[in-house]
Design a protein around this motif. Structure first.
Motif, PDB file in Angstrom:
ATOM      1  N   PHE A 167       0.814  -1.214   0.000  1.00 38.01           N
ATOM      2  CA  PHE A 167       0.000   0.000   0.000  1.00 38.01           C
ATOM      3  C   PHE A 167       0.849   1.266   0.000  1.00 38.01           C
ATOM      4  O   PHE A 167       0.377   2.328  -0.416  1.00 38.01           O
ATOM      5  CB  PHE A 167      -0.954  -0.012   1.186  1.00 38.01           C
ATOM      6  N   CYS A 168       2.107   1.168   0.455  1.00 35.79           N
ATOM      7  CA  CYS A 168       3.002   2.311   0.315  1.00 35.79           C
ATOM      8  C   CYS A 168       3.351   2.551  -1.149  1.00 35.79           C
ATOM      9  O   CYS A 168       3.529   3.693  -1.587  1.00 35.79           O
ATOM     10  CB  CYS A 168       4.280   2.090   1.122  1.00 35.79           C
ATOM     11  N   GLU A 169       3.442   1.466  -1.902  1.00 37.55           N
ATOM     12  CA  GLU A 169       3.772   1.566  -3.326  1.00 37.55           C
ATOM     13  C   GLU A 169       2.597   2.094  -4.137  1.00 37.55           C
ATOM     14  O   GLU A 169       2.772   2.926  -5.037  1.00 37.55           O
ATOM     15  CB  GLU A 169       4.188   0.195  -3.850  1.00 37.55           C
ATOM     16  N   SER A 170       1.404   1.614  -3.825  1.00 37.23           N
ATOM     17  CA  SER A 170       0.220   2.022  -4.583  1.00 37.23           C
ATOM     18  C   SER A 170      -1.017   1.841  -3.724  1.00 37.23           C
ATOM     19  O   SER A 170      -1.171   0.803  -3.067  1.00 37.23           O
ATOM     20  CB  SER A 170       0.091   1.188  -5.862  1.00 37.23           C
ATOM     21  N   TYR A 171      -1.894   2.862  -3.721  1.00 36.64           N
ATOM     22  CA  TYR A 171      -3.121   2.777  -2.924  1.00 36.64           C
ATOM     23  C   TYR A 171      -4.194   3.591  -3.625  1.00 36.64           C
ATOM     24  O   TYR A 171      -3.931   4.690  -4.114  1.00 36.64           O
ATOM     25  CB  TYR A 171      -2.879   3.312  -1.506  1.00 36.64           C
ATOM     26  N   PRO A 172      -5.422   3.059  -3.705  1.00 36.22           N
ATOM     27  CA  PRO A 172      -6.491   3.791  -4.392  1.00 36.22           C
ATOM     28  C   PRO A 172      -6.759   5.140  -3.739  1.00 36.22           C
ATOM     29  O   PRO A 172      -6.642   5.287  -2.515  1.00 36.22           O
ATOM     30  CB  PRO A 172      -7.704   2.860  -4.255  1.00 36.22           C
ATOM     31  N   VAL A 173      -7.144   6.116  -4.536  1.00 35.96           N
ATOM     32  CA  VAL A 173      -7.365   7.475  -4.024  1.00 35.96           C
ATOM     33  C   VAL A 173      -8.737   7.603  -3.377  1.00 35.96           C
ATOM     34  O   VAL A 173      -8.858   8.018  -2.221  1.00 35.96           O
ATOM     35  CB  VAL A 173      -7.209   8.506  -5.160  1.00 35.96           C
ATOM     36  N   ASP A 174      -9.790   7.268  -4.115  1.00 39.27           N
ATOM     37  CA  ASP A 174     -11.155   7.429  -3.626  1.00 39.27           C
ATOM     38  C   ASP A 174     -11.723   6.093  -3.167  1.00 39.27           C
ATOM     39  O   ASP A 174     -11.568   5.081  -3.849  1.00 39.27           O
ATOM     40  CB  ASP A 174     -12.066   7.978  -4.733  1.00 39.27           C
ATOM     41  N   TYR A 175     -12.418   6.102  -2.003  1.00 41.04           N
ATOM     42  CA  TYR A 175     -13.138   4.924  -1.515  1.00 41.04           C
ATOM     43  C   TYR A 175     -12.271   3.670  -1.644  1.00 41.04           C
ATOM     44  O   TYR A 175     -12.601   2.724  -2.363  1.00 41.04           O
ATOM     45  CB  TYR A 175     -14.442   4.743  -2.284  1.00 41.04           C
ATOM     46  N   PRO A 176     -11.126   3.633  -0.972  1.00 47.86           N
ATOM     47  CA  PRO A 176     -10.111   2.627  -1.287  1.00 47.86           C
ATOM     48  C   PRO A 176     -10.325   1.244  -0.706  1.00 47.86           C
ATOM     49  O   PRO A 176      -9.658   0.298  -1.145  1.00 47.86           O
ATOM     50  CB  PRO A 176      -8.844   3.245  -0.682  1.00 47.86           C
ATOM     51  N   GLU A 177     -11.206   1.097   0.286  1.00 50.76           N
ATOM     52  CA  GLU A 177     -11.233  -0.170   1.008  1.00 50.76           C
ATOM     53  C   GLU A 177     -11.527  -1.385   0.118  1.00 50.76           C
ATOM     54  O   GLU A 177     -10.737  -2.349   0.108  1.00 50.76           O
ATOM     55  CB  GLU A 177     -12.220  -0.096   2.182  1.00 50.76           C
ATOM     56  N   PRO A 178     -12.626  -1.431  -0.630  1.00 44.48           N
ATOM     57  CA  PRO A 178     -12.883  -2.627  -1.459  1.00 44.48           C
ATOM     58  C   PRO A 178     -11.831  -2.837  -2.539  1.00 44.48           C
ATOM     59  O   PRO A 178     -11.408  -3.974  -2.792  1.00 44.48           O
ATOM     60  CB  PRO A 178     -14.263  -2.350  -2.074  1.00 44.48           C
ATOM     61  N   ASP A 179     -11.407  -1.754  -3.167  1.00 42.70           N
ATOM     62  CA  ASP A 179     -10.415  -1.834  -4.236  1.00 42.70           C
ATOM     63  C   ASP A 179      -9.096  -2.388  -3.704  1.00 42.70           C
ATOM     64  O   ASP A 179      -8.461  -3.266  -4.323  1.00 42.70           O
ATOM     65  CB  ASP A 179     -10.216  -0.436  -4.820  1.00 42.70           C
ATOM     66  N   SER A 180      -8.668  -1.918  -2.539  1.00 39.85           N
ATOM     67  CA  SER A 180      -7.401  -2.382  -1.989  1.00 39.85           C
ATOM     68  C   SER A 180      -7.480  -3.837  -1.551  1.00 39.85           C
ATOM     69  O   SER A 180      -6.481  -4.564  -1.604  1.00 39.85           O
ATOM     70  CB  SER A 180      -6.964  -1.491  -0.821  1.00 39.85           C
ATOM     71  N   ILE A 181      -8.654  -4.288  -1.116  1.00 41.14           N
ATOM     72  CA  ILE A 181      -8.825  -5.714  -0.786  1.00 41.14           C
ATOM     73  C   ILE A 181      -8.621  -6.558  -2.036  1.00 41.14           C
ATOM     74  O   ILE A 181      -7.910  -7.574  -2.006  1.00 41.14           O
ATOM     75  CB  ILE A 181     -10.218  -5.972  -0.186  1.00 41.14           C
ATOM     76  N   ALA A 182      -9.248  -6.155  -3.135  1.00 38.29           N
ATOM     77  CA  ALA A 182      -9.094  -6.898  -4.389  1.00 38.29           C
ATOM     78  C   ALA A 182      -7.638  -6.922  -4.841  1.00 38.29           C
ATOM     79  O   ALA A 182      -7.130  -7.955  -5.293  1.00 38.29           O
ATOM     80  CB  ALA A 182      -9.981  -6.275  -5.476  1.00 38.29           C
TER      81      ALA A 182
END
Length: 234
Positions: A167-182
């Motif tokens: 997540f330090c390398e890349s993390y979604p900007v908006d509403y990140p929780e579901p996207d980051s889980i995927a």
């Protein structure tokens, strides 16, 4: 700051003047290090943090929840924390569940979600229409990854070193929780859930409502699909 536990609590805050002090003091009382990430608030959030000696990183511009949380992950990485836990600044997340989230990471999980929908929790579960949206995202993640995540929008989450690095390398900007889980599942990380109870927000206003709720569902659905399809083109 010091703690007997090598974990950092990340508190993203945007216009949380009503409850940021109470939230930070509760984390302190539980014995954890924390960092408040003030995401360009327009209210007195930053002033309250400074006046009360709270540990705060001030973002001069509003980056959105994704940028604020990623700042917290980078703080954890820089200062050598092997675990970090995200909690909301509005008082919804009870620090009594922090040991359970951290224990799950110590037992081998990379990302642990605090779920309102396991074990028939009696705590606050949000509105009927939001629960429909959560159910849709849960089914969508299962279709694309094969993994059942009952509460994909939960902002009560713990990360181990692999997830922090990702997540330090890349993390979604908006509403990140579901996207980051995927994304975490696509990268082969061990994602788990534990049951928690949540409270109604103690102040402030949710950023998701009305037309923004429709935008949220469309954007996150597409983002999850893109995150999962990337495995086939890399």
């Amino acid at each position: 700051m010091s703690s007997t536990i090598s974990a950092l609590i990340i508190i993203p805050a945007y216009n949380e003047a009503e409850c940021i002090l109470t939230t930070a003091r509760a984390v302190e009382a539980a014995g954890y290090d924390y960092v408040i990430v003030n995401d360009g608030s327009h209210d007195e959030t930053l002033e309250i943090c400074k006046e009360n000696g709270l540990n705060v990183v001030d973002l001069p511009l509003n980056l959105g929840i994704g940028g604020a949380v990623q700042t917290g992950h980078k703080y954890a990485q820089r200062y050598g924390y092997s675990i970090d836990v995200q909690i909301d600044g509005d008082g919804q997340h009870d620090p009594k569940y922090l040991p359970s989230l951290i224990k799950a990471i110590e037992s081998g999980a990379d990302l642990v979600i605090g779920s309102r929908f396991l074990n028939h929790s009696t705590g606050f579960r949000s509105t009927f229409f939001r629960r429909i949206g959560i159910g849709w995202l849960s089914k969508w993640i299962k279709v694309l990854t094969g993994k059942i995540i009952t509460d994909p929008t939960s902002g009560f989450r713990a990360c181990g070193e692999r997830a922090i690095d990702l997540f330090c390398e890349s993390y979604p900007v908006d509403y990140p929780e579901p996207d980051s889980i995927a994304t975490a599942l696509r990268k082969g990380l061990n994602v788990q859930e534990i049951p928690v109870e949540m409270r109604e927000r103690q102040g402030g206003v949710s950023s998701i409502g009305g037309f923004s709720g429709v935008y949220y569902m469309v954007k996150v659905t597409l983002a999850i699909w893109i995150a999962c399809m990337n495995r086939y083109v890399q």
